[in-house]
Design an enzyme around this catalytic site. Structure first.
Site, short mmCIF file in Angstrom:
data_model
loop_
_atom_site.label_atom_id
_atom_site.label_comp_id
_atom_site.label_asym_id
_atom_site.label_seq_id
_atom_site.Cartn_x
_atom_site.Cartn_y
_atom_site.Cartn_z
CE LYS A 10 -0.96 -0.02 4.94
NZ LYS A 10 -0.09 1.07 5.40
NE ARG A 55 -1.81 0.83 11.81
CZ ARG A 55 -0.90 1.17 10.92
NH1 ARG A 55 -1.03 2.26 10.21
NH2 ARG A 55 0.13 0.40 10.71
NE ARG A 92 8.45 -3.09 5.41
CZ ARG A 92 7.22 -2.78 5.80
NH1 ARG A 92 6.44 -2.11 4.99
NH2 ARG A 92 6.77 -3.15 6.99
NE ARG A 109 8.88 -0.19 8.86
CZ ARG A 109 7.59 0.01 8.56
NH1 ARG A 109 7.28 0.43 7.35
NH2 ARG A 109 6.65 -0.21 9.44
NE ARG A 145 4.01 -3.22 11.38
CZ ARG A 145 5.22 -3.69 11.09
NH1 ARG A 145 6.08 -3.97 12.03
NH2 ARG A 145 5.58 -3.86 9.84
#
Ligand code: AMP
Length: 197
Positions: A15, A90, A129, A135, A146
């Site tokens: 996204k 969210r 990723r 990250r 998450r």
């Protein structure tokens, strides 16, 4: 023309990438709460210090804090002609905050782009990723947290928007270009016209 858009999807749905492409095509800014938090953490601001531990654990930053940040961001000049929200709202509380804020401006969301990606595929993409970007919230535990929060708190917001008839469910499996084309086609079907290719 203006377009007020929201892109929703689980972590690893692509996204962020698609949001940037869509926003460019419509000439509107991306408002990503995750990016805002990461920039503040990097710069060591007061907000950054406050949210670092929360984001690292994969938990949600308190709704009031997050909604206030979005309200401020949407008040800036470049967001008057439209915007693409990524990562906010969210949960249903945040939907209420956004509704109230947009109502004050006499505005509505035009479309909610839902990127549909199976859980296995999301996990595989986040793992990739994590390798590429490092990250600090891409640990196995935080990723699982998450995804759980997405399923329990974020997926229900789609129902709220679906009742308003503004959700476009997009198959998020395919090449980047294929998925972008699907999004453009859905928005075009709503009469939302791009300013760039
Ligand atoms: P994202 O890049 O959208 O995955 O966001 C990274 C992290 O920022 C999330 O795991 C949350 O800790 C925090 N965050 C981003 N957006 C929100 C939001 N709308 N409400 C609460 N926390 C958020």
């Amino acid at each position: 023309m203006t377009a007020r858009l929201l892109i929703v999807g689980p972590q690893g749905s692509g996204k962020g990438t698609q949001g940037v492409l869509v926003a460019e095509a419509f000439g509107i800014p991306v408002v990503s709460t995750g990016d805002i938090f990461r920039a503040n953490i990097k710069q060591g601001t007061e907000l950054g210090l406050k949210v670092k531990a929360i984001t690292d654990a994969g938990d949600l930053v308190p709704d009031e804090v997050t909604s206030e940040i979005v309200r401020d961001r949407l008040s800036q000049d470049d967001a008057q002609g439209g915007f693409l929200l990524d990562g906010y709202p969210r949960n249903t509380t945040q939907v209420g905050h956004l509704d109230a804020f947009l109502a004050e401006r006499g505005e509505n969301l035009d479309a909610v782009i839902l990127l549909d990606v199976p859980r296995d595929e999301s996990i595989a993409r986040i793992a990739k990723r994590a390798e590429e970007q490092g990250r600090s919230d891409d640990t196995e535990e935080a990723i699982a947290k998450r995804l759980d929060i997405y399923e329990s708190e974020t997926a229900p917001i789609v129902d709220v928007y679906a009742e308003r008839g503004i959700v476009d469910r997009i198959d998020g499996v395919g090449t980047l270009d294929e998925i972008t084309a699907r999004i453009f086609a859905a928005l075009e079907a709503r009469g939302l016209v791009r300013v760039a290719a």
